[in-house]
Motif scaffolding. Structure first.
Motif, PDB file in Angstrom:
ATOM      1  N   THR A 210       0.828  -1.205   0.000  1.00  0.00           N
ATOM      2  CA  THR A 210       0.000   0.000   0.000  1.00  0.00           C
ATOM      3  C   THR A 210       0.865   1.259   0.000  1.00  0.00           C
ATOM      4  O   THR A 210       0.579   2.232  -0.713  1.00  0.00           O
ATOM      5  N   ARG A 211       1.940   1.251   0.781  1.00  0.00           N
ATOM      6  CA  ARG A 211       2.842   2.403   0.825  1.00  0.00           C
ATOM      7  C   ARG A 211       3.527   2.634  -0.519  1.00  0.00           C
ATOM      8  O   ARG A 211       3.978   3.741  -0.812  1.00  0.00           O
ATOM      9  N   LEU A 212       3.635   1.583  -1.298  1.00  0.00           N
ATOM     10  CA  LEU A 212       4.231   1.689  -2.625  1.00  0.00           C
ATOM     11  C   LEU A 212       3.195   2.037  -3.690  1.00  0.00           C
ATOM     12  O   LEU A 212       3.530   2.129  -4.881  1.00  0.00           O
ATOM     13  N   GLY A 213       1.958   2.230  -3.239  1.00  0.00           N
ATOM     14  CA  GLY A 213       0.890   2.529  -4.191  1.00  0.00           C
ATOM     15  C   GLY A 213       0.403   1.312  -4.937  1.00  0.00           C
ATOM     16  O   GLY A 213      -0.159   1.433  -6.031  1.00  0.00           O
ATOM     17  N   LEU A 214       0.595   0.143  -4.341  1.00  0.00           N
ATOM     18  CA  LEU A 214       0.207  -1.112  -4.956  1.00  0.00           C
ATOM     19  C   LEU A 214      -0.816  -1.821  -4.075  1.00  0.00           C
ATOM     20  O   LEU A 214      -1.174  -1.335  -2.995  1.00  0.00           O
ATOM     21  N   SER A 215      -1.243  -2.996  -4.481  1.00  0.00           N
ATOM     22  CA  SER A 215      -2.242  -3.764  -3.733  1.00  0.00           C
ATOM     23  C   SER A 215      -1.827  -5.219  -3.685  1.00  0.00           C
ATOM     24  O   SER A 215      -1.211  -5.744  -4.637  1.00  0.00           O
ATOM     25  N   ASP A 216      -2.161  -5.899  -2.577  1.00  0.00           N
ATOM     26  CA  ASP A 216      -1.817  -7.325  -2.481  1.00  0.00           C
ATOM     27  C   ASP A 216      -2.709  -8.186  -3.366  1.00  0.00           C
ATOM     28  O   ASP A 216      -2.503  -9.398  -3.460  1.00  0.00           O
ATOM     29  N   SER A 217      -3.701  -7.567  -4.030  1.00  0.00           N
ATOM     30  CA  SER A 217      -4.516  -8.310  -4.989  1.00  0.00           C
ATOM     31  C   SER A 217      -3.850  -8.386  -6.358  1.00  0.00           C
ATOM     32  O   SER A 217      -4.216  -9.231  -7.184  1.00  0.00           O
ATOM     33  N   THR A 218      -2.874  -7.516  -6.586  1.00  0.00           N
ATOM     34  CA  THR A 218      -2.191  -7.491  -7.880  1.00  0.00           C
ATOM     35  C   THR A 218      -0.696  -7.739  -7.766  1.00  0.00           C
ATOM     36  O   THR A 218      -0.039  -8.049  -8.763  1.00  0.00           O
ATOM     37  N   HIS A 219      -0.125  -7.587  -6.569  1.00  0.00           N
ATOM     38  CA  HIS A 219       1.312  -7.735  -6.389  1.00  0.00           C
ATOM     39  C   HIS A 219       1.599  -8.540  -5.123  1.00  0.00           C
ATOM     40  O   HIS A 219       0.727  -8.692  -4.248  1.00  0.00           O
ATOM     41  N   GLU A 220       2.796  -9.038  -5.029  1.00  0.00           N
ATOM     42  CA  GLU A 220       3.257  -9.722  -3.832  1.00  0.00           C
ATOM     43  C   GLU A 220       4.724  -9.403  -3.605  1.00  0.00           C
ATOM     44  O   GLU A 220       5.442  -9.008  -4.534  1.00  0.00           O
ATOM     45  N   VAL A 221       5.165  -9.544  -2.350  1.00  0.00           N
ATOM     46  CA  VAL A 221       6.557  -9.299  -1.997  1.00  0.00           C
ATOM     47  C   VAL A 221       7.309 -10.617  -2.128  1.00  0.00           C
ATOM     48  O   VAL A 221       6.944 -11.617  -1.504  1.00  0.00           O
ATOM     49  N   VAL A 222       8.362 -10.609  -2.946  1.00  0.00           N
ATOM     50  CA  VAL A 222       9.087 -11.832  -3.249  1.00  0.00           C
ATOM     51  C   VAL A 222      10.577 -11.598  -3.040  1.00  0.00           C
ATOM     52  O   VAL A 222      11.127 -10.602  -3.522  1.00  0.00           O
ATOM     53  N   TRP A 223      11.211 -12.513  -2.308  1.00  0.00           N
ATOM     54  CA  TRP A 223      12.675 -12.505  -2.245  1.00  0.00           C
ATOM     55  C   TRP A 223      13.177 -13.415  -3.339  1.00  0.00           C
ATOM     56  O   TRP A 223      12.738 -14.558  -3.488  1.00  0.00           O
ATOM     57  N   THR A 224      14.130 -12.911  -4.141  1.00  0.00           N
ATOM     58  CA  THR A 224      14.714 -13.684  -5.230  1.00  0.00           C
ATOM     59  C   THR A 224      16.214 -13.772  -5.050  1.00  0.00           C
ATOM     60  O   THR A 224      16.875 -12.750  -4.822  1.00  0.00           O
TER      61      THR A 224
END
Length: 251
Positions: A210-224
């Motif tokens: 949300t702070r990034l202007g995104l949503s967890d319905s369209t994006h996810e946090v991923v470690w690569t």
């Protein structure tokens, strides 16, 4: 077996400083890192050549608290400006002794002390100055970051980005913690520039999006992993503390 079975003394290219005292380094109470896969360390000793005068130098190392476990006596015609490396020093607490000495009147000009006891006996040698420092050889450890204050020992390697507090009282210790908040430079797939976002211990991955202007319905946090072979999805309900997010802060 001898206490320093593989010890050697060699000159190294490291000039002494202009500080006072006969022994410049190591300092009293220093911790010296024992490298991974090594059973012994190289201890770099710096002497103060400005404190010499015409006296000769003798130095030796021994196990702190047990003078019977002692390395050989090393004698030099003068205090060297270059540093010396004591090689093969095992893990534990040790003490270095350094002594300036002169021959007593009437003594053979070619005479040199062979042991510390002979040097200090006063029979043929006059000690004009002496110094000693105790130090530790220890395998250093990485400090595991935490959002709670924790003590930083002298053998800890402190990861970058931590908040460090110094006790200015008699204790003089240090404490460290993950800052609240800390700043994470996030790489968003499809964007050329990283975005900086503040993170607290209880910030969830959903809140970060949300702070990034995104949503967890369209994006996810991923470690690569850097080579791209492995990745880990950080669940949207996880907090930064639960996900150990600070560990990925440099990625």
């Amino acid at each position: 077996p001898p206490p320093y079975p593989t010890m050697a003394v060699v000159s190294v290219a490291a000039p002494a400083t202009s500080e006072g005292g006969l022994l410049l380094s190591p300092k009293e109470g220093d911790y010296l890192d024992l490298a991974p896969a090594k059973s012994a360390a190289d201890v770099i000793v710096n002497f103060n050549s400005a404190a010499a005068g015409s006296a000769k130098l003798a130095f030796w190392i021994e196990a702190a608290g047990d003078a019977t476990k002692r390395g050989p006596l090393n004698c030099l015609a003068q205090v060297p400006a270059e540093a010396y490396a004591l090689r093969g020093i095992p893990e534990g607490q040790h003490r270095i002794h350094a002594v300036l000495w002169e021959l007593l009147p009437g003594a053979d000009a070619a005479l040199q002390p062979k042991t510390a006891e002979e040097l200090m006996s006063g029979a043929a040698f006059a000690v004009t100055e002496r110094a000693s420092v105790a130090f530790f050889v220890r395998r250093f450890e990485d400090l595991v970051p935490s959002y709670d204050w924790q003590s930083v020992e002298r053998w800890h390697r402190v990861p970058p980005g931590l908040e460090v507090s110094l006790d200015l009282g008699e204790g003089g210790g240090r404490k460290a913690r993950i800052p609240q908040p800390w700043q994470w430079d996030v790489r968003v797939v499809g964007e050329d520039r990283r975005q900086r976002v503040p993170v607290e211990a209880d910030t969830t991955m959903s809140q970060l999006l949300t702070r990034l202007g995104l949503s967890d319905s369209t994006h996810e946090v991923v470690w690569t992993q850097e080579d791209g072979k492995h990745e880990r999805v950080l669940q949207s309900s996880w907090t930064a503390r639960q996900a150990d997010l600070f560990r990925y802060s440099g990625q």
